[in-house]
Scaffold this active site. Structure first.
Site, PDB file in Angstrom:
ATOM      1  N   ALA A  56       8.380   0.679  -6.461  1.00 19.76           N
ATOM      2  CA  ALA A  56       7.804   0.868  -5.136  1.00 19.76           C
ATOM      3  C   ALA A  56       6.366   1.289  -5.322  1.00 19.76           C
ATOM      4  CB  ALA A  56       8.586   1.927  -4.377  1.00 19.76           C
ATOM      5  N   LYS A  57       5.659   1.272  -4.184  1.00 17.51           N
ATOM      6  CA  LYS A  57       4.234   1.591  -4.264  1.00 17.51           C
ATOM      7  C   LYS A  57       3.985   2.984  -4.823  1.00 17.51           C
ATOM      8  CE  LYS A  57       2.583  -1.966  -1.392  1.00 17.51           C
ATOM      9  NZ  LYS A  57       2.773  -2.578  -0.104  1.00 17.51           N
ATOM     10  N   ARG A  58       4.995   3.849  -4.699  1.00 17.45           N
ATOM     11  CA  ARG A  58       4.775   5.218  -5.187  1.00 17.45           C
ATOM     12  C   ARG A  58       4.819   5.329  -6.718  1.00 17.45           C
ATOM     13  NH1 ARG A  58       9.607   4.770  -2.798  1.00 17.45           N
ATOM     14  NH2 ARG A  58      11.354   4.791  -4.249  1.00 17.45           N
TER      15      ARG A  58
END
Ligand code: GLU
Length: 278
Positions: free
Chosen positions: A250-252
């Site tokens: 994910a973007k995190r």
């Protein structure tokens, strides 16, 4: 094979691209190459508060580093808001949308108290005309939602709605899964499903290749194609790349962005190989 094969990679510039995006872009690019078709890049930036110019600028850099080439000009959704506005007005004028003034919290409560609780996607009802007019007049913010009831009346049910999923075969679309989806957001006026469907048609996309997390979206998008009289592409939903812990990227996950991998000395060739491409 055929020059009619058109696919696209459509990232949102709300973060740096990561391994999962690389897999998706490589999959679509490879499919276009195998078919002798076309590969397009589209920037999905209708959400102007979450989209950032630095993320947008990094997309072509990352993709070029991966060794991909795409057709110019790149379509940027924020440059075409009037196209989506027109489709939204068309649906609204045909009585297929209703104004929804509820807050996120109110929607969550409505879903919780529905007969099947959290299993249920949100289905609302239009407000009585007088109350609606009063709230519009008072300047209250609202979203436009697709009315599944109205859509079902217009199409005499959803039984004829099918789409081709390259791995599953012919799939009966079940737009009920998504409920009365928002097609015009309170904040930006339009919404993801509408912009995607309009763009895929305008760009002549024949094969939508994207992650399995968007399989449910195809059901809603198939319905919108029927309502707007647009062609239906074939779909392919590839499985999601996961990390060593089994969780999808994910973007995190900052360390897995293409930028971070590059800066850590990984070559594009090594990443391509790791993802199963030569
Ligand atoms: N913009 C969407 C995303 O980044 C992809 C939309 C699509 O492929 O239909 O998740």
């Amino acid at each position: 094979m055929s020059g009619d094969f058109v696919t696209r990679f459509a990232p949102s510039p709300t973060g740096d691209l990561h391994r999962g995006h690389a897999f998706s872009a490589l999959t679509a690019h490879q499919a276009a190459r195998d078919a002798g078709g076309r590969f397009l890049l589209r920037i999905e930036d209708i959400d102007r508060t979450r989209s950032r110019p630095e993320f947008e600028a990094a997309i072509p850099e990352d993709l070029a580093w991966l060794g991909l080439a795409w057709e110019e000009p790149v379509r940027r959704q924020s440059d075409h808001m009037s196209d989506y506005g027109r489709a939204l007005r068309d649906l609204a004028e045909r009585g297929l949308l209703y104004r929804c003034f509820r807050t996120r919290r109110e929607i969550a409560l409505a879903i919780e108290s529905a007969p099947h609780g959290a299993m249920e996607a949100f289905r609302g009802t239009p407000l009585p005309a007088a109350e609606e007019a009063r709230r519009v007049e008072a300047g209250e913010a609202y979203a436009w939602r697709l009315s599944l009831d109205a859509a079902s009346r217009v199409l005499c049910g959803f039984d004829d709605l099918t789409f081709i999923d390259r791995d599953r075969g012919e799939v009966a679309a079940r737009p009920e899964l998504g409920g009365d989806v928002v097609l015009g957001r309170k904040d930006v006026g339009v919404a993801y499903h509408l912009a995607v469907v309009v763009d895929d048609a305008l760009q002549g996309v024949t094969e939508v290749i994207r992650g399995e997390d968007l399989f449910e979206a195809a059901h809603v998008q198939r319905l919108l194609q029927a309502l707007l009289g647009l062609p239906t592409p074939a779909y392919r939903h590839h499985s999601l790349i996961t990390g060593p812990d089994g969780r999808r990227f994910a973007k995190r996950d900052g360390a897995q962005t293409l930028r971070a991998l590059r800066e850590a000395g990984m070559t594009a060739q090594a990443l391509r190989r790791e993802l199963g491409f030569t």
